[in-house]
Design an enzyme around this catalytic site. Sequence first.
Site, PDB file in Angstrom:
ATOM      1  N   GLU A 242       0.856  -1.088   0.021  1.00  6.10           N
ATOM      2  CA  GLU A 242      -0.135  -0.018   0.182  1.00  6.10           C
ATOM      3  C   GLU A 242       1.019   1.196  -0.162  1.00  6.10           C
ATOM      4  O   GLU A 242       1.831   1.341   0.496  1.00  6.10           O
ATOM      5  CB  GLU A 242      -1.027   0.039   1.154  1.00  6.10           C
ATOM      6  CG  GLU A 242      -1.874  -1.173   1.412  1.00  6.10           C
ATOM      7  CD  GLU A 242      -2.835  -1.108   2.272  1.00  6.10           C
ATOM      8  OE1 GLU A 242      -3.967  -0.753   2.367  1.00  6.10           O
ATOM      9  OE2 GLU A 242      -2.387  -1.692   3.638  1.00  6.10           O
ATOM     10  N   HIS A 266      -5.611 -12.379   4.350  1.00  6.26           N
ATOM     11  CA  HIS A 266      -5.476 -12.260   2.909  1.00  6.26           C
ATOM     12  C   HIS A 266      -4.458 -13.295   2.074  1.00  6.26           C
ATOM     13  O   HIS A 266      -4.750 -13.915   1.101  1.00  6.26           O
ATOM     14  CB  HIS A 266      -5.335 -10.789   2.468  1.00  6.26           C
ATOM     15  CG  HIS A 266      -6.208  -9.729   2.737  1.00  6.26           C
ATOM     16  ND1 HIS A 266      -7.663 -10.207   3.053  1.00  6.26           N
ATOM     17  CD2 HIS A 266      -6.147  -8.608   3.194  1.00  6.26           C
ATOM     18  CE1 HIS A 266      -8.453  -9.102   3.385  1.00  6.26           C
ATOM     19  NE2 HIS A 266      -7.307  -8.112   3.701  1.00  6.26           N
TER      20      HIS A 266
END
Length: 512
Positions: A242, A266
Amino acid sequence: MAEASASEWVNPLYDPGDRRLPRIAGPCALVFFGVSGDLSRKKLLPAVYDLANRGLLPPGFGLVGVARRDYTDAQFAEIVRQDVQAHARTPFREESWKQLVTGIRFVWGDFDDAATFDRLHQTLDELDANEGTNGNHAFYLSVPPKMFEVVVDQLENHGMVDQTKGWKRVVIEKPFGHDLASAKDLYRIVSKAFPPESVFRIDHYLGKETVQNLLALRFANQIFEPFWNNNYVSHVQITMAEDIGIAGRAGYYDGIGAARDVIQNHLLQLMALTAMEEPNSFEPRQLRMEKQKVLAAASTLSDLDLYSARGQYAKGWQGGVEVPGYLQEKGIPADSHTETFAAIRVDIGSRRWAGVPFYLRTAKRMPRRVTEIALMFKRAPHLPFANTETQDLGTNALVLRIQPDEGISMHFGAKVPATGMEIRQVTMDFAYVGSFTESSPEAYERLILDVLLGDPPLFPQQEEVELSWQLLDPVLQHWAEQGAPEPYAAGTWGPQNATDMLARDGFTWRRP
């Protein structure tokens, strides 16, 4: 895959048995706890509108928000309208909104106040009677994990989990606990009120179309299966990077960290989908069984000093703007040891993957936002070229881009035109946006519709959650004993210890 056409694409929101028939939910009410938070306002509420706009919600549908704000139904409906207009993926249509707004209600109060749940019970009774929701209620817990038990106990104490009067389902957002023991406690709390088939653990990455396409890539195409193993793959890198910091979420993020926030759910789910054997069918139990086999066979190396890495972003430059370090973020203690970069090596003890390390990494304040799965291939055993002819030849790779720019690319060597024999790395690319005329639904659309339909394939089950924590707990315990994470400048690709981790095995991280 490159030859697929728009006419061949099956919309996941439609019936797989007949792609012309939409999967329309039956009469029901969807209750959002914590509806005033960013997740609800930017993702969940717009996803509900998009489903309504696509004609996938029934006329008998109720949307109930529960939060401490003292809104009227009309005030809450106006907030929903604003969020929908700002964040929905489909165009705003008055006719769709008029149908949806008739079932919108708001319940104010604290979650530990019995009066709040008295009001909720009355509201659901009114929706059942006047909007025809038939006692079918889904409770979405978009709240901090510490509030799960409070909400579930209140629902049970107020008689709102009775499965004999329509179905009742509960939706839990990750993280599913903060370690193995707490994950088991969470399961105990939820399972006393809801049967296992009524518990839906949301991992929005499993709703992304490109994650689903991983299964199509592997099992619908003969060309990939022969090299999907340790004969040809040297290692696998799974990355979620990110470019933002904690974005005002200090209260949630500090003490959780990158590994709990992303790797446990995830990335380990992506690893399981990448490494699993072909299921007999995509029936939920079969798919779940193959993923569990991978997680059960997975392990981290005992020397975690060498084969795990963590870091914490310091101040730096991002997009030409100077940004603060993690310890300078509002609400973060000056002595916080929470990691914002986490990487681990995982080995899978199976015939297919023995000797192939899987490297999982996630971080904030990276140079760019990207999530990808990269299968990195072994070098050709013999290169009949001079070194100068292959100096621009990189590693062959098959890369699945999960976000953004969803697609698949292959990296291989090709001869440079008008030269003697100069080999250079080239890319062959497939992009969803260029191949299909219909846009993919947002992940939460797919997952919310599956909850309302009672369709469980995309939701991790308790066994997967516990296996993931068994894998990660030793790493977290080791890090807790090591003191502060290694700092890395914001806008860079992470700390030196992560580079060293791969270098020990003769590899380097991909630069997406």
